[in-house]
Design a protein around this motif. Structure first.
Motif, PDB file in Angstrom:
ATOM      1  N   SER A 152      20.551 -20.392  -4.957  1.00  0.00           N
ATOM      2  CA  SER A 152      20.227 -21.810  -4.827  1.00  0.00           C
ATOM      3  C   SER A 152      20.067 -22.461  -6.197  1.00  0.00           C
ATOM      4  O   SER A 152      19.710 -21.818  -7.179  1.00  0.00           O
ATOM      5  CB  SER A 152      18.931 -21.986  -4.037  1.00  0.00           C
ATOM      6  N   HIS A 153      20.312 -23.754  -6.226  1.00  0.00           N
ATOM      7  CA  HIS A 153      20.113 -24.536  -7.440  1.00  0.00           C
ATOM      8  C   HIS A 153      18.696 -25.098  -7.438  1.00  0.00           C
ATOM      9  O   HIS A 153      18.303 -25.796  -6.506  1.00  0.00           O
ATOM     10  CB  HIS A 153      21.124 -25.677  -7.515  1.00  0.00           C
ATOM     11  N   THR A 154      17.961 -24.799  -8.478  1.00  0.00           N
ATOM     12  CA  THR A 154      16.592 -25.312  -8.598  1.00  0.00           C
ATOM     13  C   THR A 154      16.451 -26.270  -9.769  1.00  0.00           C
ATOM     14  O   THR A 154      15.348 -26.705 -10.086  1.00  0.00           O
ATOM     15  CB  THR A 154      15.594 -24.160  -8.758  1.00  0.00           C
ATOM     16  N   TYR A 175      17.752 -28.821 -18.844  1.00  0.00           N
ATOM     17  CA  TYR A 175      17.844 -29.032 -17.400  1.00  0.00           C
ATOM     18  C   TYR A 175      16.789 -30.031 -16.943  1.00  0.00           C
ATOM     19  O   TYR A 175      15.792 -30.283 -17.629  1.00  0.00           O
ATOM     20  CB  TYR A 175      17.628 -27.713 -16.661  1.00  0.00           C
ATOM     21  N   VAL A 176      17.008 -30.565 -15.754  1.00  0.00           N
ATOM     22  CA  VAL A 176      16.035 -31.428 -15.095  1.00  0.00           C
ATOM     23  C   VAL A 176      15.761 -30.834 -13.719  1.00  0.00           C
ATOM     24  O   VAL A 176      16.694 -30.575 -12.950  1.00  0.00           O
ATOM     25  CB  VAL A 176      16.553 -32.870 -14.958  1.00  0.00           C
ATOM     26  N   ALA A 177      14.487 -30.619 -13.413  1.00  0.00           N
ATOM     27  CA  ALA A 177      14.101 -30.036 -12.130  1.00  0.00           C
ATOM     28  C   ALA A 177      13.071 -30.927 -11.449  1.00  0.00           C
ATOM     29  O   ALA A 177      12.420 -31.761 -12.088  1.00  0.00           O
ATOM     30  CB  ALA A 177      13.534 -28.633 -12.329  1.00  0.00           C
ATOM     31  N   VAL A 178      12.927 -30.718 -10.153  1.00  0.00           N
ATOM     32  CA  VAL A 178      11.922 -31.433  -9.358  1.00  0.00           C
ATOM     33  C   VAL A 178      10.899 -30.416  -8.877  1.00  0.00           C
ATOM     34  O   VAL A 178      11.260 -29.352  -8.361  1.00  0.00           O
ATOM     35  CB  VAL A 178      12.568 -32.138  -8.154  1.00  0.00           C
ATOM     36  N   ALA A 179       9.643 -30.716  -9.063  1.00  0.00           N
ATOM     37  CA  ALA A 179       8.577 -29.805  -8.649  1.00  0.00           C
ATOM     38  C   ALA A 179       8.504 -29.726  -7.130  1.00  0.00           C
ATOM     39  O   ALA A 179       8.511 -30.749  -6.437  1.00  0.00           O
ATOM     40  CB  ALA A 179       7.239 -30.273  -9.204  1.00  0.00           C
ATOM     41  N   ALA A 180       8.437 -28.499  -6.621  1.00  0.00           N
ATOM     42  CA  ALA A 180       8.269 -28.317  -5.174  1.00  0.00           C
ATOM     43  C   ALA A 180       6.905 -28.805  -4.715  1.00  0.00           C
ATOM     44  O   ALA A 180       6.676 -28.984  -3.518  1.00  0.00           O
ATOM     45  CB  ALA A 180       8.453 -26.846  -4.821  1.00  0.00           C
ATOM     46  N   TYR A 193       8.182 -22.554  -7.808  1.00  0.00           N
ATOM     47  CA  TYR A 193       7.592 -23.885  -7.947  1.00  0.00           C
ATOM     48  C   TYR A 193       8.617 -25.007  -8.131  1.00  0.00           C
ATOM     49  O   TYR A 193       8.223 -26.150  -8.361  1.00  0.00           O
ATOM     50  CB  TYR A 193       6.610 -23.905  -9.116  1.00  0.00           C
ATOM     51  N   LEU A 194       9.923 -24.693  -8.050  1.00  0.00           N
ATOM     52  CA  LEU A 194      10.930 -25.738  -8.190  1.00  0.00           C
ATOM     53  C   LEU A 194      11.609 -25.989  -6.852  1.00  0.00           C
ATOM     54  O   LEU A 194      11.862 -25.077  -6.078  1.00  0.00           O
ATOM     55  CB  LEU A 194      11.967 -25.339  -9.245  1.00  0.00           C
ATOM     56  N   LEU A 195      11.919 -27.247  -6.604  1.00  0.00           N
ATOM     57  CA  LEU A 195      12.541 -27.670  -5.351  1.00  0.00           C
ATOM     58  C   LEU A 195      13.932 -27.052  -5.222  1.00  0.00           C
ATOM     59  O   LEU A 195      14.710 -27.022  -6.176  1.00  0.00           O
ATOM     60  CB  LEU A 195      12.646 -29.190  -5.335  1.00  0.00           C
TER      61      LEU A 195
END
Length: 465
Positions: free
Chosen positions: A164-166, A333-338, A134-136
């Motif tokens: 990959s970095h998510t 961390y900071v993530a972007v939702a896919a 679920y993470l970009l």
């Protein structure tokens, strides 16, 4: 989590996704003009190869973890600046309490297609959401995102065995060695030459006990909060030959560590009434002048300054004895939702939030003792200069030096450390600590305790706890 706890450690809770009906992870696929992530319909550009494109517009939700009450003065201007640069975008800031249900709650939100566009995560939640898909994928979708971070930090920010970095590393508390200089001198130790490794700290504990006659000690006895970090620092092999199940029972370093802890405890070099103490016991005893060494996280200095102001000027700071455990940074961390409907805008905001200028806005706030991950932030005089003998100033300089000098780990080393962190959940840590306590009390030999701990840890691992 409050900020003081947030910088001390990441949450270690269960990572199983099956409870949320994910059955092993979300699947991304593209078809025609649309795509799916799990059961969520998303723009085709959110998945597959190729970077995101488009305009920075629309509404995005930015979720932090227990920051909004205390740090509006930091993040409101950051949000306002981003919206001024991009008039077509609106950033809605929300906050999560970061309690024990944090990971299950975010997994449920992801499955329901309501994961915030930009979300502040601890490591265990990042692992769980990465496993679930679920993470970009930032390497594919925002390939410039990693350039602003310390190379060694960015290299270590991968999860769940993925290359990959998510997520982007944001901030954390680096380990330092905090000590009472007056007690060190009284025990015949030189504050200018403090212990440099874990076993050196144990040797110091023995000397302190002999000199003090039990009036003060080196540190508390409980092994619960030292186990994983100490073992990683001294090179304990957590897993057996298969690389999947625990196999530490026969490791010579693990045996040596438990043996030394037992010797110190039985000799009275560690306070007997702290074998199963709460984390606050260390802080309380240090503030009362009963311990030479304080908590290893730099945020501990805030507690000393606030609660023992007369002690604060007598505190020394040096590089952490666990510095070798810096193979994988454990912070926020900071993530972007896919599943974001405005993924391009979300990725741009996440990159803006974590740049050097905005990280410095946060880390310079007087209410925190945290360290940034952006390379240029650590070049700021706030980290490169020391104000006299002020412990906070010294800790910042020491932490920055450790971050910049730490070598980039190999992919194999990174994968091994991430696997250890993922497997060593709260239940495993407690189970191993319980057996170590039995060895410290003399009820089991170190070998017996480690064998029982390994068996229990593997049972918990198999059960997903």
């Amino acid at each position: 989590m409050k900020i003081s706890k947030l910088a001390l450690a990441t949450i270690t809770i269960g990572l199983a996704t099956t409870a949320c009906g994910l059955g092993g992870g979300g699947v991304s696929s593209a078809d025609g003009d649309g795509a799916t992530v799990g059961n969520c319909q998303v723009a085709k550009g959110n998945v597959g190869p190729g970077p995101l494109t488009g305009e920075v517009k629309g509404e995005i939700t930015f979720q932090t973890t227990s920051l909004k009450n205390d740090f509006a003065q930091v993040f409101d201007p950051i949000i306002a600046d981003f919206q001024k640069r991009h008039p077509g975008v609106t950033v809605k800031w929300v906050d999560d309490p970061g309690d024990s249900e944090f990971t299950p709650r975010l997994l449920a939100n992801a499955a329901a297609c309501t994961l915030p566009d930009v979300v502040n995560l601890n490591e265990s939640t990042a692992i769980a959401l990465t496993k679930a898909g679920y993470l970009l994928d930032l390497d594919a979708k925002a390939p410039e995102a990693g350039k602003q971070f310390l190379p060694n930090m960015w290299a270590r920010t991968t999860f769940a065995g993925s290359a990959s970095h998510t997520a982007m590393p944001w901030y954390g508390g680096f380990n330092v060695l905090v000590f009472n200089t007056e007690l060190m001198k009284a025990a015949g130790l030189d504050p200018a030459d403090p212990p440099k490794d874990v076993f050196g700290l144990f040797d110091a504990a023995e000397k302190i006990a002999k000199a003090s006659g039990g009036k003060y000690h080196a540190t508390v006895a409980t092994p619960m909060h030292r186990l994983k970090t100490d073992w990683q620092a001294i090179g304990v092999k957590f897993f057996g030959p298969d690389g999947k199940t625990f196999g530490f029972a026969g490791d010579p370093q693990a045996i040596a560590w438990v043996t030394r802890m037992a010797e110190l405890y039985q000799a009275g070099a560690l306070p007997k009434d702290t074998l199963a103490s709460e984390p606050t016991e260390l802080s309380n005893r240090f503030a009362a002048g009963k311990l030479v060494f304080g908590d290893r996280n730099a945020s501990f200095l805030r507690s000393v300054k606030d609660n023992a102001p007369s002690l604060y000027p007598k505190v020394g700071v040096a590089p952490a004895v666990e510095a070798k455990a810096f193979n994988v940074w454990e912070g926020q961390y900071v993530a972007v939702a896919a599943t974001s409907k405005n993924a391009y805008a979300a990725a741009q905001f996440a990159t803006f939030l974590t740049n050097a200028e905005n990280q410095l806005r946060f880390v310079k706030d007087p209410k925190v003792a945290i360290f940034p991950t952006a390379a240029d932030a650590l070049k700021d005089p706030f980290f490169t200069t020391r104000s006299g003998t002020d412990p906070f100033s010294t800790a910042r300089k020491v932490g920055a030096e450790q971050a910049e000098s730490s070598s980039v780990s190999t992919p194999e080393e990174i994968a091994a450390r991430m696997a250890e962190n993922a497997a060593w959940g709260d239940a495993v840590g407690k189970a191993v600590a319980t057996e170590v306590q039995l060895a410290m009390q003399g009820d089991k030999t170190p070998e017996e305790a480690l064998k029982a701990a390994e068996t229990k840890a593997n049972e918990l691992l198999a059960a997903g706890q």
